[in-house]
Design an enzyme around this catalytic site. Structure first.
Site, PDB file in Angstrom:
ATOM      1  N   ARG A 118      12.736  43.715 111.276  1.00  0.00           N
ATOM      2  CA  ARG A 118      11.863  44.568 112.087  1.00  0.00           C
ATOM      3  C   ARG A 118      11.081  43.720 113.070  1.00  0.00           C
ATOM      4  O   ARG A 118      11.017  42.489 112.903  1.00  0.00           O
ATOM      5  CB  ARG A 118      10.853  45.271 111.168  1.00  0.00           C
ATOM      6  CG  ARG A 118      11.461  45.890 109.932  1.00  0.00           C
ATOM      7  CD  ARG A 118      10.559  45.726 108.706  1.00  0.00           C
ATOM      8  NE  ARG A 118      11.287  46.133 107.491  1.00  0.00           N
ATOM      9  CZ  ARG A 118      11.236  47.355 106.969  1.00  0.00           C
ATOM     10  NH1 ARG A 118      10.458  48.246 107.503  1.00  0.00           N
ATOM     11  NH2 ARG A 118      11.961  47.653 105.907  1.00  0.00           N
TER      12      ARG A 118
ATOM     13  N   ASP B  99       6.282  47.668 112.121  1.00  0.00           N
ATOM     14  CA  ASP B  99       7.091  47.369 110.929  1.00  0.00           C
ATOM     15  C   ASP B  99       8.149  48.437 110.704  1.00  0.00           C
ATOM     16  O   ASP B  99       9.013  48.285 109.845  1.00  0.00           O
ATOM     17  CB  ASP B  99       6.207  47.237 109.682  1.00  0.00           C
ATOM     18  CG  ASP B  99       5.319  48.448 109.466  1.00  0.00           C
ATOM     19  OD1 ASP B  99       4.579  48.820 110.391  1.00  0.00           O
ATOM     20  OD2 ASP B  99       5.383  49.042 108.372  1.00  0.00           O
ATOM     21  N   ASN B 100       8.086  49.513 111.474  1.00  0.00           N
ATOM     22  CA  ASN B 100       9.094  50.569 111.360  1.00  0.00           C
ATOM     23  C   ASN B 100       9.986  50.606 112.589  1.00  0.00           C
ATOM     24  O   ASN B 100      10.588  51.639 112.897  1.00  0.00           O
ATOM     25  CB  ASN B 100       8.426  51.932 111.158  1.00  0.00           C
ATOM     26  CG  ASN B 100       7.789  52.044 109.787  1.00  0.00           C
ATOM     27  OD1 ASN B 100       8.176  51.352 108.861  1.00  0.00           O
ATOM     28  ND2 ASN B 100       6.803  52.915 109.671  1.00  0.00           N
TER      29      ASN B 100
ATOM     30  N   ASP C  93      12.961  54.467 108.363  1.00  0.00           N
ATOM     31  CA  ASP C  93      11.767  54.975 107.676  1.00  0.00           C
ATOM     32  C   ASP C  93      11.431  56.410 108.054  1.00  0.00           C
ATOM     33  O   ASP C  93      10.550  56.681 108.875  1.00  0.00           O
ATOM     34  CB  ASP C  93      10.560  54.053 107.922  1.00  0.00           C
ATOM     35  CG  ASP C  93      10.432  53.065 106.772  1.00  0.00           C
ATOM     36  OD1 ASP C  93      11.333  53.041 105.920  1.00  0.00           O
ATOM     37  OD2 ASP C  93       9.434  52.335 106.719  1.00  0.00           O
TER      38      ASP C  93
ATOM     39  N   GLY D 276       7.048  46.680  99.718  1.00  0.00           N
ATOM     40  CA  GLY D 276       6.142  46.969  98.611  1.00  0.00           C
ATOM     41  C   GLY D 276       6.764  47.872  97.575  1.00  0.00           C
ATOM     42  O   GLY D 276       6.226  48.034  96.473  1.00  0.00           O
ATOM     43  N   ARG D 277       7.872  48.491  97.940  1.00  0.00           N
ATOM     44  CA  ARG D 277       8.552  49.348  96.964  1.00  0.00           C
ATOM     45  C   ARG D 277      10.056  49.396  97.221  1.00  0.00           C
ATOM     46  O   ARG D 277      10.716  50.386  96.936  1.00  0.00           O
ATOM     47  CB  ARG D 277       7.979  50.754  97.009  1.00  0.00           C
ATOM     48  CG  ARG D 277       8.033  51.383  98.385  1.00  0.00           C
ATOM     49  CD  ARG D 277       7.824  52.839  98.266  1.00  0.00           C
ATOM     50  NE  ARG D 277       7.604  53.441  99.561  1.00  0.00           N
ATOM     51  CZ  ARG D 277       7.491  54.730  99.730  1.00  0.00           C
ATOM     52  NH1 ARG D 277       7.573  55.538  98.718  1.00  0.00           N
ATOM     53  NH2 ARG D 277       7.289  55.217 100.931  1.00  0.00           N
TER      54      ARG D 277
ATOM     55  N   ARG E 126      19.543  52.797 100.470  1.00  0.00           N
ATOM     56  CA  ARG E 126      19.591  52.867 101.935  1.00  0.00           C
ATOM     57  C   ARG E 126      20.527  51.794 102.459  1.00  0.00           C
ATOM     58  O   ARG E 126      20.544  50.678 101.952  1.00  0.00           O
ATOM     59  CB  ARG E 126      18.167  52.656 102.453  1.00  0.00           C
ATOM     60  CG  ARG E 126      18.018  52.679 103.926  1.00  0.00           C
ATOM     61  CD  ARG E 126      16.591  53.004 104.309  1.00  0.00           C
ATOM     62  NE  ARG E 126      15.715  51.844 104.201  1.00  0.00           N
ATOM     63  CZ  ARG E 126      14.428  51.865 104.559  1.00  0.00           C
ATOM     64  NH1 ARG E 126      13.875  52.969 105.022  1.00  0.00           N
ATOM     65  NH2 ARG E 126      13.676  50.800 104.448  1.00  0.00           N
TER      66      ARG E 126
HETATM   67  P1  AMP Z   1       5.635  52.793 105.415  1.00  0.00           P
HETATM   68  O1  AMP Z   1       4.442  53.545 105.891  1.00  0.00           O
HETATM   69  O2  AMP Z   1       6.480  53.544 104.423  1.00  0.00           O
HETATM   70  O3  AMP Z   1       6.440  52.212 106.509  1.00  0.00           O
HETATM   71  O4  AMP Z   1       5.066  51.574 104.538  1.00  0.00           O
HETATM   72  C1  AMP Z   1       4.113  50.666 105.024  1.00  0.00           C
HETATM   73  C2  AMP Z   1       3.876  49.578 103.979  1.00  0.00           C
HETATM   74  O5  AMP Z   1       3.368  50.147 102.768  1.00  0.00           O
HETATM   75  C3  AMP Z   1       5.110  48.814 103.574  1.00  0.00           C
HETATM   76  O6  AMP Z   1       4.727  47.475 103.331  1.00  0.00           O
HETATM   77  C4  AMP Z   1       5.544  49.489 102.311  1.00  0.00           C
HETATM   78  O7  AMP Z   1       6.301  48.658 101.480  1.00  0.00           O
HETATM   79  C5  AMP Z   1       4.207  49.813 101.681  1.00  0.00           C
HETATM   80  N1  AMP Z   1       4.272  50.959 100.763  1.00  0.00           N
HETATM   81  C6  AMP Z   1       4.455  52.270 101.076  1.00  0.00           C
HETATM   82  N2  AMP Z   1       4.442  53.042  99.971  1.00  0.00           N
HETATM   83  C7  AMP Z   1       4.255  52.195  98.921  1.00  0.00           C
HETATM   84  C8  AMP Z   1       4.132  52.371  97.492  1.00  0.00           C
HETATM   85  N3  AMP Z   1       4.204  53.572  96.932  1.00  0.00           N
HETATM   86  N4  AMP Z   1       3.940  51.268  96.750  1.00  0.00           N
HETATM   87  C9  AMP Z   1       3.857  50.038  97.285  1.00  0.00           C
HETATM   88  N5  AMP Z   1       3.953  49.814  98.604  1.00  0.00           N
HETATM   89  C10 AMP Z   1       4.142  50.868  99.417  1.00  0.00           C
HETATM   90 MG    MG Z   2       8.057  51.162 106.722  1.00  0.00          MG
END
Ligand code: AMP
Ligand code: MG
Length: 489
Positions: free
Chosen positions: A181, A250-251, A260, A90-91, A174
């Site tokens: 995953r 997913d992590n 992550d 997502g980012r 990174r």
């Molecule tokens: P994370 O908790 O960082 O492992 O992220 C979980 C999900 O949320 C993943 O699909 C990320 O890509 C998405 N995500 C986290 N932060 C953002 C953000 N600021 N904008 C868009 N997607 C995000």
């Molecule tokens: Mg993640």
């Protein structure tokens, strides 16, 4: 521009339908904050051509190196036990893969590079503080000998992001063995798309377990290999007091690398229930729960593989049996490492009790985990006062120390050699939370990178005691209690 990036994008080539093509957002004024020159060299890149404005443009996704194929990967995942069929980058953007001079394939990924079709409600951005945090802790983990993704560069974007205090926006570059995953498999399992899972499994086997490619029983052996890597990895975390904090499926990588660094943190005072993440109110991802959660995640992984076996084989009993063995697989790695921490190279039946009783003692007296093991090597050299002093009330550890001494004396090596070996596995310098906060605050609020860079230097040699660095070894001041980390980075 190429700068030594010799892209060979197997994911994009072999797995159409597993990602979407995507470009980075436009940023007003990218600036290079950090370049990991040692890592750049290891990867066969040319640090000189990656510095300054050229580096800033490249590592913020504004200029693409030749041969890059930027894309956002699809994945799903169980987050705190609940399943989300669609997460994905997502980012983040995978720029592509390079093959290092050591013949290792590495993903180059930008994190914080803007919105993608997987962004859901998010802005696709990252703030400077959390990006620096991932850089610092990831590099510390690497120096501690823990498999991990690495940090190659940090850029600021020239804009502020919508987080409390409107901090500077940033992009992390990174580097990973891959970004595949458990959640990548779950994405296709949730869609009952067995052909895609087979494709993904064969691709992943070729990439991470090439010796298994083509074998009839490859999916079962592949599962074994992933179990083994995760058992080793989580054992390493436990040895150094690392709490990942958000062990969603997913992590969790198939490569066995830590990924992550969000709400992760190192434990100061030893307590099995330690949690730092502000959203982990139930303690699902507490320190001592990590091996159990790893097994739970691996069960979710096993479920995605069931469709890959031919009609005559019932994979469920086989996968279940392997999963059931995970605790003992993990316990083996854990105990081996704990023996090392106690300076024991041989194995005796009573070692497990000795280790557990020692940990119970740390818990009871609220002792700093890292310092306890480090001071124990002084005790091995015959100087036990510093260890005893950690326990507050006089005589607390005496009985256990006597047991440990008697056990250590049955080792074949001289005490000095044993103490040296202990210092080689028990770090003195870890990313202590209060020091991490200090460094990030200076960088984010005052634009002062000096404390961060100094800390990075200290953490690069975690086992080697050096003059003038005492401050980095101390537990947090009393007014630092209640430290919390945050996911929404
Ligand atoms: P994370 O908790 O960082 O492992 O992220 C979980 C999900 O949320 C993943 O699909 C990320 O890509 C998405 N995500 C986290 N932060 C953002 C953000 N600021 N904008 C868009 N997607 C995000
Ligand atoms: Mg993640």
């Amino acid at each position: 521009m190429n700068a030594g990036f010799d892209f060979d994008n197997s994911y994009a080539r072999d797995l159409p339908g597993f990602f979407v093509d995507q470009q980075a957002a436009r940023f007003p004024a990218p600036g290079l904050v950090l370049l990991n020159t040692a890592l750049a060299q290891e990867l066969g890149l040319d640090p000189a051509s990656l510095s300054g404005q050229a580096g800033a443009a490249l590592f913020s996704g504004q200029a693409l190196p030749e041969g890059a194929h930027p894309l956002a990967q699809a994945y799903a995942g169980h987050q705190f036990g609940g399943f989300s069929p669609q997460l994905g980058d997502g980012r983040a953007l995978l720029l592509g893969e390079i093959v290092t001079p050591g013949a290792e394939r590495r993903d180059i990924q930008l994190k914080g590079s803007g919105r993608t079709p997987f962004s859901r409600g998010g802005d696709g951005k990252a703030a400077l503080g959390p990006v620096l945090r991932e850089y610092l802790i990831g590099e510390a983990m690497h120096a501690l000998g823990v498999p991990t993704t690495r940090a190659l560069a940090v850029t600021t974007t020239g804009e502020r992001v919508e987080r409390p205090g409107f901090p500077p926006g940033a992009v992390l570059t990174r580097v990973a063995a891959s970004h595949i995953r458990i959640g990548t498999f779950q994405f296709f399992a949730a869609r009952r798309d067995t052909d895609s899972i087979r494709k993904l499994a064969d691709y992943t086997i070729a990439r991470h377990d090439p010796a298994l490619s083509g074998a009839d029983d490859r999916y079962l052996k592949f599962f074994d290999a992933v179990l083994d890597r995760q058992a080793r990895l989580v054992a390493r975390w436990m040895h150094i007091g690392f709490i990942h904090g958000v062990m969603n499926t997913d992590n969790m990588t198939i490569s066995g690398e830590t990924i992550d660094y969000g709400p992760c943190a190192f434990m100061d005072t030893y307590h099995p229930e330690t949690v730092f993440s502000s959203i982990d109110t139930g303690g699902r991802y507490a320190y001592a729960r990590q091996p159990v959660i790893a097994q739970w995640n691996l069960a979710r992984f096993a479920e995605t593989l069931i469709g890959l076996f031919d009609a005559e084989t019932d994979p469920i009993p086989m996968l279940t049996e392997r999963l059931a063995d995970f605790p003992s697989l993990y316990a083996g790695y854990w105990l081996a490492g704990m023996r090392g921490k106690l300076g024991l190279a041989t194995e005796e039946a009573g070692d497990l009790d000795l280790v557990n009783d020692g940990l119970a003692l740390l818990e009871r007296h609220g002792v700093d985990y890292t310092l306890a093991f480090r001071r124990l090597s002084d005790a091995m050299r015959g100087e036990g006062d510093a260890f005893a002093a950690l326990f507050g009330d006089a005589g607390g550890p005496d009985e256990w120390l006597a047991r440990w001494r008697a056990r250590a004396e049955r080792e074949k090596t001289p005490p000095e050699a044993r103490a040296g070996a202990m210092d080689g596995v028990n770090p003195l310098y870890i990313p202590r939370n209060h020091k991490v906060e200090e460094a990030l605050e200076a960088a984010s609020d005052r634009n002062d990178m000096e404390p961060f860079e100094r800390f990075l230097d200290v953490l690069a040699k975690p086992f080697e005691q050096r003059e003038g660095l005492e401050d980095y070894t101390r537990p947090p001041p009393a007014d630092f209690a209640g430290y919390q980390t945050f996911c929404g980075t």
